[in-house]
Design a protein around this motif. Structure first.
Motif, PDB file in Angstrom:
ATOM      1  N   VAL A  41       0.836  -1.200   0.000  1.00 55.11           N
ATOM      2  CA  VAL A  41       0.000   0.000   0.000  1.00 55.11           C
ATOM      3  C   VAL A  41       0.873   1.252   0.000  1.00 55.11           C
ATOM      4  CG1 VAL A  41      -1.622   1.366   1.375  1.00 55.11           C
ATOM      5  CG2 VAL A  41      -2.014  -1.075   1.054  1.00 55.11           C
ATOM      6  N   LEU A  42       1.929   1.259   0.823  1.00 52.10           N
ATOM      7  CA  LEU A  42       2.821   2.421   0.878  1.00 52.10           C
ATOM      8  C   LEU A  42       3.527   2.637  -0.459  1.00 52.10           C
ATOM      9  CD1 LEU A  42       4.405   1.994   4.433  1.00 52.10           C
ATOM     10  CD2 LEU A  42       2.837   3.789   3.685  1.00 52.10           C
ATOM     11  N   MET A  78       2.562   1.617  -3.438  1.00 52.17           N
ATOM     12  CA  MET A  78       1.596   2.029  -4.456  1.00 52.17           C
ATOM     13  C   MET A  78       1.185   3.493  -4.263  1.00 52.17           C
ATOM     14  SD  MET A  78       0.996  -0.075  -6.820  1.00 52.17           S
ATOM     15  CE  MET A  78      -0.396   0.860  -7.448  1.00 52.17           C
ATOM     16  N   THR A  79       0.995   3.923  -3.025  1.00 54.01           N
ATOM     17  CA  THR A  79       0.599   5.311  -2.766  1.00 54.01           C
ATOM     18  C   THR A  79       1.658   6.283  -3.259  1.00 54.01           C
ATOM     19  OG1 THR A  79      -0.677   4.632  -0.817  1.00 54.01           O
ATOM     20  CG2 THR A  79      -0.079   6.960  -0.988  1.00 54.01           C
ATOM     21  N   VAL A  80       2.910   5.993  -2.927  1.00 56.33           N
ATOM     22  CA  VAL A  80       4.006   6.877  -3.332  1.00 56.33           C
ATOM     23  C   VAL A  80       4.197   6.851  -4.853  1.00 56.33           C
ATOM     24  CG1 VAL A  80       6.489   7.260  -3.141  1.00 56.33           C
ATOM     25  CG2 VAL A  80       5.162   6.692  -1.109  1.00 56.33           C
ATOM     26  N   LEU A 111       1.936   6.033  -7.203  1.00 54.14           N
ATOM     27  CA  LEU A 111       0.797   6.638  -7.895  1.00 54.14           C
ATOM     28  C   LEU A 111       0.848   8.162  -7.832  1.00 54.14           C
ATOM     29  CD1 LEU A 111      -2.181   4.294  -6.915  1.00 54.14           C
ATOM     30  CD2 LEU A 111      -1.116   4.535  -9.156  1.00 54.14           C
ATOM     31  N   PHE A 112       1.383   8.703  -6.747  1.00 51.72           N
ATOM     32  CA  PHE A 112       1.508  10.160  -6.663  1.00 51.72           C
ATOM     33  C   PHE A 112       2.397  10.687  -7.774  1.00 51.72           C
ATOM     34  CE2 PHE A 112       3.661  14.028  -5.287  1.00 51.72           C
ATOM     35  CZ  PHE A 112       2.577  14.821  -4.922  1.00 51.72           C
ATOM     36  N   ASN A 147       0.552  10.595 -10.984  1.00 51.59           N
ATOM     37  CA  ASN A 147      -0.489  11.619 -11.013  1.00 51.59           C
ATOM     38  C   ASN A 147       0.093  13.012 -11.234  1.00 51.59           C
ATOM     39  OD1 ASN A 147      -2.219  13.680  -9.040  1.00 51.59           O
ATOM     40  ND2 ASN A 147      -3.491  12.364 -10.327  1.00 51.59           N
ATOM     41  N   PRO A 176      -5.332  -2.365  -8.845  1.00 45.13           N
ATOM     42  CA  PRO A 176      -4.257  -1.359  -8.790  1.00 45.13           C
ATOM     43  C   PRO A 176      -3.916  -0.772 -10.150  1.00 45.13           C
ATOM     44  CG  PRO A 176      -3.399  -3.567  -8.365  1.00 45.13           C
ATOM     45  CD  PRO A 176      -4.881  -3.671  -8.325  1.00 45.13           C
ATOM     46  N   SER A 213      -5.311   7.692 -12.161  1.00 44.77           N
ATOM     47  CA  SER A 213      -4.428   8.788 -11.741  1.00 44.77           C
ATOM     48  C   SER A 213      -3.863   9.523 -12.955  1.00 44.77           C
ATOM     49  CB  SER A 213      -3.290   8.248 -10.867  1.00 44.77           C
ATOM     50  OG  SER A 213      -2.369   7.486 -11.623  1.00 44.77           O
ATOM     51  N   TYR A 235       8.082  15.502  -1.496  1.00 46.33           N
ATOM     52  CA  TYR A 235       7.802  14.123  -1.902  1.00 46.33           C
ATOM     53  C   TYR A 235       9.074  13.301  -2.083  1.00 46.33           C
ATOM     54  CZ  TYR A 235       6.695  10.485  -5.389  1.00 46.33           C
ATOM     55  OH  TYR A 235       6.600   9.317  -6.089  1.00 46.33           O
TER      56      TYR A 235
END
Length: 582
Positions: free
Chosen positions: A57-58, A60-62, A64-65, A68, A183, A190, A227
């Motif tokens: 999850v971590l 993928m979150t980073v 995907l940012f 995006n 995912p 995104s 980031y």
């Protein structure tokens, strides 16, 4: 001999060249060495598939940012046209060229950078790309002439292309095929929604006389500066062949040949040098898009879709300011329609997945085309609605509805083009997808350069109606692929062979314990990913099939029939060793 480390097994005797490369077919000059295969132990947490849910999850979150924000940059730049043209004395064409150059960097960058992800892994490509992407914003915030801005836009595209190429690859790295659907759809969302968010939020910066276009770049640079260290500490290397090569290198350093063999990762066998790999990465997608009719027509279709997408990115302020008299913030707020359309397309994507699972056994890979058949028609309707309602006598909500419809259809077409081509071209899927993407972005991005001229000469109404008419002409493409796809592939120079190889590869993985759902769930490979390991993957397939043939023979000795199975395996091996694409 001492016990081997967990996950390692003894392999055959192979060749070792003077350059230290292990080869499967040694020449007379090469040294013969027994190899010890280095693989992940069962359920090893070093295997990206078995990372913890929290770590996935971590990551993928980073990741995907980054995907995006590289898409966000597209419209964030275009919403600042007014103040930038005033300060730099630029023309409409020069300002719009920045949108196109950014897209062209996105198209060409992966062809050169993809082999580097194979050689050095995804982690350092992320870290280097994020850092350089952040610094390239200085060419926007500190520019004193339009030339600096345009050069910076191209460099931003090259650095930011990793946000598309590597993020989609990360999904493939850490999720097995049957779990990639959700995912991967988040990644597509995104990318599609990013341009809507850029202008919808940065319009407030452009409207502030103390901020304007330079601070649009400064704000994004500040966000990336925050980031970057997060990415440095949260992201991990996720490319399994790279991890195994590093483990093998460490074991060779620590244990040498004391265990009776050279510790070797399978991806090290016949590993080409970086130069030839780079040449192959850049040439093969071009050959696919020019010689394969399926790739060519889907690329042209996707190019039109992307062209209309860029017309909206560059032309929405023109439509709503000129026709409806909107101010900067009001016209920027219309970009929320892009986000809404992307979300609607994302929701309908799950329905397409359900149709695919229900029908793949009956119609094969063409089960991917149900949603695109409808989306091609809906896309044309959306363009026509957008165009016909872009007149002062129609309420501004009319064009907004058209935009939502266009983007919902575009999401479906965008997502499915990747999946369908991936399944048609098996182990060479990334070349097919890269070729399609390169033409899609180069042609589509060019639309931004003549958007304002088209609107001024034809008016938005007739210009967008023209796009809708062209979309109608291209709408039959998925219908033709659905009904004639098998016939076309049977006459294709490569598709028939590559689909057979992909099928055997999946079956070989199943023989080694892979979930049977893989047959119905093989998702797309990375856009633009290099194919340095293709020959190795084919070799591994042949090895797996050989082991399976031996097992079937053993069963036959115990009183069970095995002749047809053995014959099929030999037939498959002959096919796998057959014509090669060069």
């Amino acid at each position: 001999m001492s016990e081997l480390p967990s996950g390692c097994v003894r392999g055959p005797i192979l060749g070792l060249t003077s350059r230290g490369v292990v080869v499967s077919h040694p020449s007379a000059e090469d040294e013969r060495v027994p190899v010890i295969w280095v693989d992940f132990p069962p359920n090893s947490t070093r295997n990206p598939f078995f990372f913890s849910a929290k770590k996935k999850v971590l990551i993928m979150t980073v990741a995907l940012f980054f995907g995006n924000i590289t898409a966000y940059q597209t419209s964030a730049y275009s919403i600042g046209f007014t103040s930038m043209k005033r300060d730099l004395g630029a023309t409409d064409l020069q300002a719009a060229a920045g949108v196109s150059l950014y897209g062209w960097g996105f198209a060409l960058g992966p062809l050169a950078l993809a082999p580097l992800t194979e050689e050095f892994g995804r982690y350092w490509m992320y870290i280097g790309s994020i850092g350089t992407y952040m610094l390239c914003h200085l060419t926007q915030s500190l520019a004193h002439n339009i030339g600096t801005v345009l050069v910076g836009r191209f460099l931003l595209g090259i650095c930011g292309c990793i946000g598309a190429t590597v993020v989609s690859g990360t999904v493939s790295d850490i999720f097995p095929p049957q779990k990639r659907g959700f995912p991967m759809s988040l990644f597509t969302l995104s990318v599609v929604a990013g341009p809507g968010l850029g202008a919808a939020t940065m319009c407030w910066v452009e409207d502030n006389p103390h901020l304007e276009w330079r601070w649009i770049a400064w704000i994004q640079m500040i966000a990336l500066a925050v980031y970057w260290p997060i990415a440095y500490f949260v992201l991990r290397e996720t490319r399994a062949p790279v991890i195994l090569r590093r483990i093998a290198k460490k074991l060779r350093k620590e244990r040498g040949m004391q265990d009776g063999g050279r510790y070797t990762a399978r991806s090290e066998v016949d590993k080409p040098a970086l130069g030839p790999a780079l040449k192959q990465s850049m040439s093969r997608p071009i050959l696919f898009v020019t010689m394969e009719p399926i790739v060519t027509f889907f690329a042209l279709w996707a190019a039109l879709v992307w062209g209309v997408f860029f017309i909206q990115i560059a032309g929405l302020p023109y439509v709503f300011r000129t026709i409806y008299g909107f101010g900067i913030t009001a016209s920027g707020s219309t970009y929320w329609c892009i986000v809404i359309g992307g979300v609607i397309g994302w929701v309908f994507n799950f329905y397409q997945d359900a149709l695919y699972r229900r029908n793949v056994g009956r119609v094969g890979v063409e089960a991917r085309l149900y949603a695109p058949m409808a989306a091609g028609i809906v896309f044309a309707i959306g363009c026509i609605i957008f165009g016909l309602t872009s007149i002062p006598s129609v309420h501004w909500i009319g064009p907004c509805i058209g935009i939502v419809i266009v983007l919902a259809a575009a999401f479906t077409i965008y997502q499915t083009c990747f999946v369908y081509l991936s399944e048609c071209y098996g182990s060479h899927a990334s070349s097919a997808v890269a070729g399609m993407s390169c033409l899609r972005i180069i042609v589509g991005s060019a639309f931004a350069m003549f958007t304002n001229d088209m609107f001024e000469n034809l008016t938005p109404r007739w210009g967008l109606l023209l796009m809708g008419c062209i979309a109608i002409l291209l709408a039959p493409i998925p219908f033709i692929a659905y009904y004639k796809g098998p016939w076309i592939r049977a006459r294709s120079p490569y598709s028939k062979i590559l689909m057979a190889e992909e099928r055997k590869r999946i079956e070989a993985e199943m023989m080694q314990g892979t979930d049977s759902e893989d047959l119905e769930s093989r998702m797309e490979q990375m856009e633009g990913e290099s194919l340095m390991g293709d020959e190795i993957r084919r070799e591994r397939t042949r090895e797996a099939l050989s082991r399976h043939a031996s097992a079937r023979t053993a069963v036959g000795v115990n009183g069970h029939s095995h002749s047809s199975g053995s014959h099929k395996v030999k037939e498959d091996e002959a096919t796998a060793a057959g014509p090669r694409y060069t």
